[in-house]
Design an enzyme around this catalytic site. Structure first.
Site, PDB file in Angstrom:
ATOM      1  N   ASP A  64      30.040  49.452  37.934  1.00  0.00           N
ATOM      2  CA  ASP A  64      31.383  49.825  37.565  1.00  0.00           C
ATOM      3  C   ASP A  64      32.125  48.463  36.686  1.00  0.00           C
ATOM      4  O   ASP A  64      32.947  49.013  35.808  1.00  0.00           O
ATOM      5  CB  ASP A  64      32.224  49.733  38.875  1.00  0.00           C
ATOM      6  N   GLY A  65      31.932  47.176  36.858  1.00  0.00           N
ATOM      7  CA  GLY A  65      32.195  46.113  36.140  1.00  0.00           C
ATOM      8  C   GLY A  65      31.687  46.609  34.551  1.00  0.00           C
ATOM      9  O   GLY A  65      32.702  46.303  33.892  1.00  0.00           O
ATOM     10  N   ARG A  69      34.645  46.953  31.402  1.00  0.00           N
ATOM     11  CA  ARG A  69      34.312  46.211  30.220  1.00  0.00           C
ATOM     12  C   ARG A  69      34.218  47.150  29.029  1.00  0.00           C
ATOM     13  O   ARG A  69      35.196  46.963  27.870  1.00  0.00           O
ATOM     14  CB  ARG A  69      33.213  45.377  30.078  1.00  0.00           C
ATOM     15  N   ASN A 138      41.535  49.288  35.541  1.00  0.00           N
ATOM     16  CA  ASN A 138      41.823  49.266  37.023  1.00  0.00           C
ATOM     17  C   ASN A 138      43.208  48.360  37.297  1.00  0.00           C
ATOM     18  O   ASN A 138      44.061  48.939  37.855  1.00  0.00           O
ATOM     19  CB  ASN A 138      40.736  47.986  37.655  1.00  0.00           C
ATOM     20  N   ASP A 139      43.455  47.328  36.807  1.00  0.00           N
ATOM     21  CA  ASP A 139      44.845  46.569  37.135  1.00  0.00           C
ATOM     22  C   ASP A 139      45.053  45.402  36.347  1.00  0.00           C
ATOM     23  O   ASP A 139      43.992  44.790  35.677  1.00  0.00           O
ATOM     24  CB  ASP A 139      44.493  46.203  38.804  1.00  0.00           C
TER      25      ASP A 139
END
Length: 283
Positions: A64-65, A69, A138-139
């Site tokens: 997910d990381g 990106r 995400n945030d």
């Protein structure tokens, strides 16, 4: 003649994931055989929107990381994302590595749907010098750096004072981010295609201690007050030091992140239930 779907395809891989290179090369060879144009590149070389401009699809080889990106650059360019999961959670990825051939064949046949997710646009302002915009799936987080004094974050919504959070920091999350850091900090879980923005305080002290769900159309201004050290983090990356009086302006981005989905539209709830059961089992 049948429609050719997704001609120029970027293959973005996490160089530290086992088997990422080999799997990406196998997919690239397959794409060439069926008349597509694969572009293979490691994640660290993807650092601007112009790289993905002209792609029809981005396929990620990681967790997910890596998707976070890639979304930072693919979403502004209007490029949809399809994730092959080489990570653990797989909230954003779609395909397991052992099934890539079968699932990619479904994509070429048009057997998929497109999920659109809210992105945030943030600008950082210091003494009238503006940096950004930066984009987050995400945030956006303002938090203290290390052990030290608390951080005060004054929040304005559409130019009007709302409240001042006092504590370890503040998370401004999308529905996608509601299952990430915001969830760990006690925030609500939102379905991914909602268009709301969530404010979640981190370890609040004598201030508003509940998450607040906002409409997508709001514009936020966060002003930092701290005697210690604080940092601005976007989708878990950056940790840019911010100082007393710095402002961060946040709003919904003028585009969405688009994901190619092969599962049915209720997949999110099943995946969420699986993760929550796993969390309980680990306690």
């Amino acid at each position: 003649m049948a429609e050719v779907r997704f001609q120029r395809i970027g293959l973005v891989l996490h160089p530290q994931r086992p088997h990422a290179w080999g799997l990406a090369e196998a997919v690239a060879e397959y794409l060439q055989r069926i008349g597509r144009e694969p572009i293979l590149l490691p994640a660290e070389t993807l650092d601007r929107v112009e790289i993905v401009a002209g792609w029809d699809l981005a396929i990620t080889f990681g967790g997910d990381g890596l998707v976070l990106r890639v979304a930072r650059y693919a979403a502004p360019a209007g490029v949809p994302i399809l994730g092959i999961n080489l990570g653990r959670v797989g909230f954003l990825t779609e395909i397991q590595p052992e099934e890539w051939l079968e699932q990619l064949s479904r994509v070429w046949e048009g057997d998929y749907w497109v999920e659109r997710r809210l992105m945030l646009e943030a600008c950082w302002i210091r003494e009238d010098q503006r940096q950004g915009p930066f984009y987050a799936l995400n945030d956006v987080v303002i938090g203290r750096m290390g052990l030290g004094r608390i951080v005060r974050v004054r929040v304005e919504i559409d130019g009007r004072y709302f409240t001042t959070y006092i504590g370890d920091g503040l998370i401004v999350a999308t529905p996608t981010g509601s299952t990430a850091y915001a969830l760990a900090a006690g925030g609500p879980i939102l379905p991914p295609e909602l268009k709301n923005i969530v404010l979640v305080p981190i370890a609040p002290h004598l201030s508003l201690d509940r998450a607040v769900v906002l409409d997508e159309g709001v514009r936020l201004t966060l002003t930092v007050h701290t005697e210690g050290k604080a940092a601005l983090t976007i989708d878990g990356a950056g940790d840019e030091p911010i100082a007393e009086g710095d402002r961060v302006e946040i709003a919904a981005a003028p585009f969405s992140a688009r994901f190619i989905r092969l599962r049915d539209r209720s997949y999110f709830y099943r995946l969420l239930a699986t993760r929550l059961r796993r969390m309980v089992a680990d306690e």
